[in-house]
Design an enzyme around this catalytic site. Structure first.
Site, PDB file in Angstrom:
ATOM      1  N   ASP A 158       2.788 -22.813   7.098  1.00 64.85           N
ATOM      2  CA  ASP A 158       3.743 -23.940   7.158  1.00 64.85           C
ATOM      3  C   ASP A 158       4.353 -24.169   5.768  1.00 64.85           C
ATOM      4  OD1 ASP A 158       3.365 -27.419   8.331  1.00 64.85           O
ATOM      5  OD2 ASP A 158       5.112 -26.106   8.172  1.00 64.85           O
ATOM      6  N   THR A 167      -5.742 -20.258  13.289  1.00 64.15           N
ATOM      7  CA  THR A 167      -6.943 -19.559  12.763  1.00 64.15           C
ATOM      8  C   THR A 167      -7.165 -19.814  11.276  1.00 64.15           C
ATOM      9  OG1 THR A 167      -5.729 -17.538  12.175  1.00 64.15           O
ATOM     10  CG2 THR A 167      -6.612 -17.687  14.430  1.00 64.15           C
TER      11      THR A 167
HETATM   12  N1  APR Z   1       2.645 -15.194   6.581  1.00 66.21           N
HETATM   13  C1  APR Z   1       1.901 -14.919   7.678  1.00 66.21           C
HETATM   14  N2  APR Z   1       0.746 -15.540   7.969  1.00 66.21           N
HETATM   15  C2  APR Z   1       0.314 -16.470   7.081  1.00 66.21           C
HETATM   16  C3  APR Z   1       1.032 -16.819   5.913  1.00 66.21           C
HETATM   17  C4  APR Z   1       2.253 -16.126   5.682  1.00 66.21           C
HETATM   18  N3  APR Z   1       3.015 -16.385   4.607  1.00 66.21           N
HETATM   19  N4  APR Z   1       0.330 -17.773   5.248  1.00 66.21           N
HETATM   20  C5  APR Z   1      -0.788 -17.997   5.961  1.00 66.21           C
HETATM   21  N5  APR Z   1      -0.805 -17.208   7.058  1.00 66.21           N
HETATM   22  C6  APR Z   1      -1.826 -17.102   8.100  1.00 66.21           C
HETATM   23  C7  APR Z   1      -3.223 -17.528   7.731  1.00 66.21           C
HETATM   24  O1  APR Z   1      -3.888 -16.494   7.015  1.00 66.21           O
HETATM   25  C8  APR Z   1      -3.818 -17.733   9.112  1.00 66.21           C
HETATM   26  O2  APR Z   1      -4.266 -16.494   9.635  1.00 66.21           O
HETATM   27  O3  APR Z   1      -1.462 -17.978   9.138  1.00 66.21           O
HETATM   28  C9  APR Z   1      -2.625 -18.202   9.946  1.00 66.21           C
HETATM   29  C10 APR Z   1      -2.647 -19.689  10.288  1.00 66.21           C
HETATM   30  O4  APR Z   1      -3.216 -20.407   9.214  1.00 66.21           O
HETATM   31  P1  APR Z   1      -2.613 -21.831   8.743  1.00 66.21           P
HETATM   32  O5  APR Z   1      -1.335 -21.604   8.068  1.00 66.21           O
HETATM   33  O6  APR Z   1      -3.702 -22.535   8.000  1.00 66.21           O
HETATM   34  O7  APR Z   1      -2.287 -22.581  10.104  1.00 66.21           O
HETATM   35  P2  APR Z   1      -3.261 -23.293  11.163  1.00 66.21           P
HETATM   36  O8  APR Z   1      -4.653 -22.769  11.117  1.00 66.21           O
HETATM   37  O9  APR Z   1      -2.520 -23.259  12.455  1.00 66.21           O
HETATM   38  O10 APR Z   1      -3.324 -24.784  10.617  1.00 66.21           O
HETATM   39  C11 APR Z   1      -2.143 -25.545  10.670  1.00 66.21           C
HETATM   40  O11 APR Z   1      -2.295 -26.201   8.373  1.00 66.21           O
HETATM   41  O12 APR Z   1      -0.682 -25.822   6.807  1.00 66.21           O
HETATM   42  C12 APR Z   1      -1.189 -26.773   7.663  1.00 66.21           C
HETATM   43  O13 APR Z   1       0.724 -28.104   8.232  1.00 66.21           O
HETATM   44  C13 APR Z   1      -0.190 -27.143   8.725  1.00 66.21           C
HETATM   45  O14 APR Z   1      -1.525 -28.953   9.487  1.00 66.21           O
HETATM   46  C14 APR Z   1      -1.105 -27.650   9.798  1.00 66.21           C
HETATM   47  C15 APR Z   1      -2.289 -26.700   9.706  1.00 66.21           C
END
Ligand code: APR
Length: 167
Positions: free
Chosen positions: A32, A116
């Protein structure tokens, strides 16, 4: 066939990338944060007008400074042990995103591994749900490119294992 790649989703030149957002849609950490940083301030301005999004649903915005034309924001479930509808809500995320893919004539879409990271959903369990929904969609939309983007080796290895089982 689902394409699986390792990389940073913000760099992909596809029609749409999916964001694992939170209910406010106003940005966060993880993917995000990366998407909001790369898209620039216009994104949060558009998101503000959407008034949030319930878990399991999805909203679409422009891609702004991203190579992708669209961003589909979906809100994954927070993992609470598995008996709080987490599997159903995660499936719903993929279904909601694919509805927007169809409605907007999108021909290529890339997904991160929703829920995840910060939301703690076990990766293999999440991967099985992701691939089930992606394969369902692909079976009726062969011409649309669907990409699973893994940000690190751990996710990539888990996804590869699940993909082999799912075939
Ligand atoms: N590109 C692809 N995948 C990514 C990237 C990127 N630039 N950055 C992180 N990821 C991967 C992480 O390694 C993980 O496997 O995205 C997956 C989801 O992780 P998160 O981003 O932490 O998302 P999620 O687990 O759904 O949690 C969402 O986190 O950032 C906050 O605002 C968001 O509150 C929400 C929560």
């Amino acid at each position: 066939m689902i394409n699986m790649i390792k990389g940073d989703i913000t760099t992909l030149k596809v029609d749409a990338i999916v964001n694992a957002a939170n209910n406010s849609l106003l940005g966060g950490d993880g993917v995000d944060g990366a998407i909001h940083r790369a898209a620039g301030p216009g994104l949060v301005e558009e998101c503000r007008k959407l008034g949030g999004c319930p878990t399991g649903e999805a909203r679409i915005t422009k891609g702004y400074r991203l190579p992708a034309e669209w961003i589909i924001h979906t809100i994954g479930p927070i993992w609470l042990g598995g008996s709080n509808e987490e599997d159903r809500l995660l499936s719903m995320c993929y279904k909601s995103c694919f509805e927007l893919v169809e409605q907007n004539g999108i021909t290529s879409v890339a997904f991160p591994s929703i829920s995840t990271g910060a939301y703690g959903f076990p990766i293999e369990r999440a991967g099985r749900i992701a691939f089930k929904e992606m394969c369902n969609f692909k079976s009726n939309h062969e011409s649309i490119e669907v990409i699973a983007v893994c940000f690190n080796d751990h996710v990539y290895d888990c996804y590869r294992k699940v993909m082999k089982e799912t075939r």
